[in-house]
Design a protein around this motif. Sequence first.
Motif, short mmCIF file in Angstrom:
data_model
loop_
_atom_site.label_atom_id
_atom_site.label_comp_id
_atom_site.label_asym_id
_atom_site.label_seq_id
_atom_site.Cartn_x
_atom_site.Cartn_y
_atom_site.Cartn_z
N LEU A 42 -6.83 3.39 -1.07
CA LEU A 42 -6.41 2.02 -1.40
C LEU A 42 -6.90 1.03 -0.34
O LEU A 42 -7.37 -0.06 -0.67
N VAL A 43 -6.79 1.41 0.93
CA VAL A 43 -7.27 0.53 2.00
C VAL A 43 -8.77 0.33 1.88
O VAL A 43 -9.28 -0.79 2.07
N ALA A 44 -9.51 1.40 1.55
CA ALA A 44 -10.96 1.30 1.39
C ALA A 44 -11.32 0.32 0.28
O ALA A 44 -12.19 -0.54 0.43
N VAL A 45 -10.63 0.44 -0.87
CA VAL A 45 -10.90 -0.45 -2.00
C VAL A 45 -10.54 -1.89 -1.66
O VAL A 45 -11.29 -2.83 -1.96
N VAL B 5 0.84 -1.21 0.00
CA VAL B 5 0.00 0.00 0.00
C VAL B 5 0.87 1.25 0.00
O VAL B 5 0.58 2.22 -0.71
N GLU B 6 1.94 1.23 0.79
CA GLU B 6 2.83 2.39 0.84
C GLU B 6 3.47 2.63 -0.52
O GLU B 6 3.59 3.78 -0.97
N PHE B 7 3.85 1.57 -1.21
CA PHE B 7 4.47 1.71 -2.54
C PHE B 7 3.47 2.27 -3.54
O PHE B 7 3.78 3.21 -4.29
N LEU B 8 2.25 1.72 -3.55
CA LEU B 8 1.24 2.16 -4.52
C LEU B 8 0.78 3.59 -4.25
O LEU B 8 0.46 4.33 -5.19
N SER B 9 0.73 3.96 -2.97
CA SER B 9 0.24 5.30 -2.63
C SER B 9 1.30 6.37 -2.72
O SER B 9 0.98 7.56 -2.70
N GLY B 10 2.57 5.95 -2.82
CA GLY B 10 3.65 6.93 -2.87
C GLY B 10 3.78 7.73 -1.59
O GLY B 10 4.33 8.83 -1.59
N GLY B 11 3.25 7.17 -0.48
CA GLY B 11 3.34 7.88 0.80
C GLY B 11 2.30 8.97 0.99
O GLY B 11 2.32 9.67 2.01
N VAL B 12 1.37 9.14 0.01
CA VAL B 12 0.33 10.16 0.12
C VAL B 12 -0.81 9.61 0.97
O VAL B 12 -1.40 8.58 0.62
N LEU B 13 -1.12 10.29 2.07
CA LEU B 13 -2.05 9.76 3.05
C LEU B 13 -3.42 9.46 2.47
O LEU B 13 -3.96 8.37 2.66
N ILE B 14 -4.02 10.39 1.76
CA ILE B 14 -5.39 10.20 1.26
C ILE B 14 -5.44 9.06 0.23
O ILE B 14 -6.40 8.30 0.18
#
Length: 884
Positions: free
Chosen positions: A569-572, A555-564
């Motif tokens: 991603l966690v919601a999906v 998740v951190e990799f896919l989100s690029g560290g952007v909180l929202i």
Amino acid sequence: MAAEQELSKADALVAEVETGGRNLSGSTKNLIPIICFVWAIYQLYISSPLPAELTVSTGISFFQFIGNLSISRKIHLMFALVLACLAFPLYRGAPTKRIPLYDWVLIALGSLSILYMVVMDSNIANRAGDFAHENIRIDMTVAVIGMVALALSVYRSLGLPLVIVAAILMGYAYIGGGNWGGASFVKGTWHFWMQEEGVFGKPLAVSTQMIFLFVLFGSILEKAGAGGYFIKIAFALLGSFRGGPAKAAVIASALSGLYSGSSIANTVTTGTFTIPLMKRTGLSAEKAGAVEVASSTNGQLTPPVMGAAAFLIAEFTGVEYTTLLKHALIPAIVSYIALIYIVHLEACKLNLQGIPKPKDTIVRTLAQKMIGFLTGFLVLAFLFIAVYYTLGFIKEAYPGISMFSVIVISGIAYLVLAWFASKRPDLETDDPDAPMTVLPKAADTAWTGLYYILPIVILLWCILPTPDRLSPSTAAFFACLAMSFIALTQHIIKGAFRGNMDLASNFRKGLSEWVDGMIAGARNMISIGIATAAAGVIVGAISLTGAHAMVGELVEFLSGGVLIVMLLLVAVMSLILGMGLPTTANYLVVSSLMAPVIVALGAKSGLIVPLVAVHLFVFYFGILADDTPPVGLAAYAAAAISKGDPIKTGVQGFMYDIRTALLPFLFLFNTDLLLINVGPMKALFVFVVATIAMMLFASATQGWFFTRNRMWETVALLAIALTLFRPGLLLDRVSPPFDERPGVEALKLAEAAPDGGTLRVRLVGPDFDDIDENNSTFLELNLGASGDGETRFTQSGLNVLEDDGKVAVDGLTWDSKLKHLDKLFTMGDLDKPLFIEKVLVKRDRMPKEVFYIPALLLLGLIIFLQRRRHREDDPDAEAKAAAA
């Protein structure tokens, strides 16, 4: 005939998913009901004081033995395994009228594998970890048989997805990967089956102690007639409004959600009656089904049962059950009010009308109707508060006689309410295809079943937060006894008041309803019992391997560290993981895999929220899977009744549920919505503001307020809703919430903090996986009582020391609540120490509620423009609305 066929399809779907599609005939016809009834009796027995009392009075330790939690959770699972083999066919073409030989073999093997654990309970506990013991081969054989039997039971009662998730995590535990080297076959199998960290772990214990009794309570309540009563009272109160049947469907599903453990069963139970009526008033098949799906799905988010997940959330987050109910209350109520408002907007767009009231009912204007509705709501709220505080006063003032007082008061109230009910005909089940031309009178309908509320009052009294309160399981036990007493006696007492002295016939009717409730409650628990055992495997695998860290890295990799982006991603992922799973299994899977991700990655980004908010976040999105295509089972059930397209029904249901999907993001950033550290008056303020904001959000997403929105109005309504929900977002842009101070001042700032204060710090240090990499995270430390800086850090769970002009972390205290730091940092390496980089000190700022002023002024402008445009488009609109 066609309607009956469609309804049978819906019932078949519920049976296939929830209770099992096998209905035996011949000599085994009553086998499943008998075992279910015995299971229910056993669960009532172990939840009562009887095991201890019988042990003392008879000296026979057997009574205490079968009531012991370690033993009872194994017997609980044995009942679930046996009934899963009996009630759920193994594959689609398997026999449904008889039990094939292979199921008898599975029943025998599964039962023996658990009975071995029961008989050898103390022996196994005494040699835990001794993998060279002479009995280890027998242990492993039993464990493998038990795991295979469980896997087949999960497949047949819950489907393939949960089997795959559990199998992947078990495979990772054995094979290893990344930083986990893998466990030996003996060690892994012992962990999953032989000790209480896998199958027989915390989820199964909660199912045994609490979930069963609450599900049983709801089932007896339903079979005694409360389900039909709630539907009728909802229609009597709301049926005359615009789109009245749809609004009544929302309320009926909300009331059913108070005790229902399944959104699918809720959809069929209430939808059988509500969906045809919604269609006749003008809603399309898909929209009628979607309204029922959205309201039934929200029922799983409504206290006190929350689809039987409330007890697990309380256990996993360490929050008391009654406190959890407080946290979950406002989001659930606000979501339901918004759904009623969405239905109202749909009715306005389609110009739908309500069902006429009886001719002798006084005709009222729209304003009078709204005032009457609000008055009724306030009266109910006042009565609830009065009961709450009156019972609380009795418990505190007269602790010695409080139980006796409640029994006497409840008994008198029952007789009085039964006397009022006897003066009116009993409610009958209506034909869903018969036209409803006139609504029943609300007062007459209400009096027919008010006594159903008494067991809920008793449940409330038992779990009131007073020094001598009872545990949730004991409270549910007494509530079940009260509901059983009502189910057995209601027809006798009402018959006697009516002059009908045929006691035998009335008793048989009540006995039949009570037995049906006991059987239905146990049958509803089959999939839940299996699910909690399977979830124990998932939880056990994660505790053994730390597998959730891999998900976090992805998740951190896919989100690029952007909180929202991380939260989206966690919601999906929670939606995907929750597809096709019943509520309890749904929560256990998403919370085990996704909740730690939010905690760890959120802390890195500075998002520090209570654990209960994180678990409610993933729980909400897991539940929304019930109406999300392509798997949304509740949508398929609703479509079977409405004869609509299930995919379109699911899409429309999810569109209605966007408001519910918004709430988890809001209460992560504004925990006031969960009433965390909020007093009574502020709680009322938060509720009012949140309700207004959610209704505005609904207007924006539906494209309609007083009339059709213009584009700028939709954007403005969204902006106003967001401001009302989270005024702090704008305040943070104007004035940052914290002043940053260097980490070297940490000890001084901790010493200066008030008694019981907190301190927010940022830690930096070598990564746990790679000592050459640095990691960082934010923490909010509870400093405890006043003292010097080092003492207060110790009280927060950290041992610190000053080293080379820095405040270094020397490790965690033995009782620290910050154990997750072990997975983030390497500790104790003074060459590259973990140290406090900076301290964040709260600033004194203006009240965030100041931003309500411009938002409300803009709202006033939109209202003015829309009202004028509405009058211009239809000069008689107000007169029509009043007539409606």
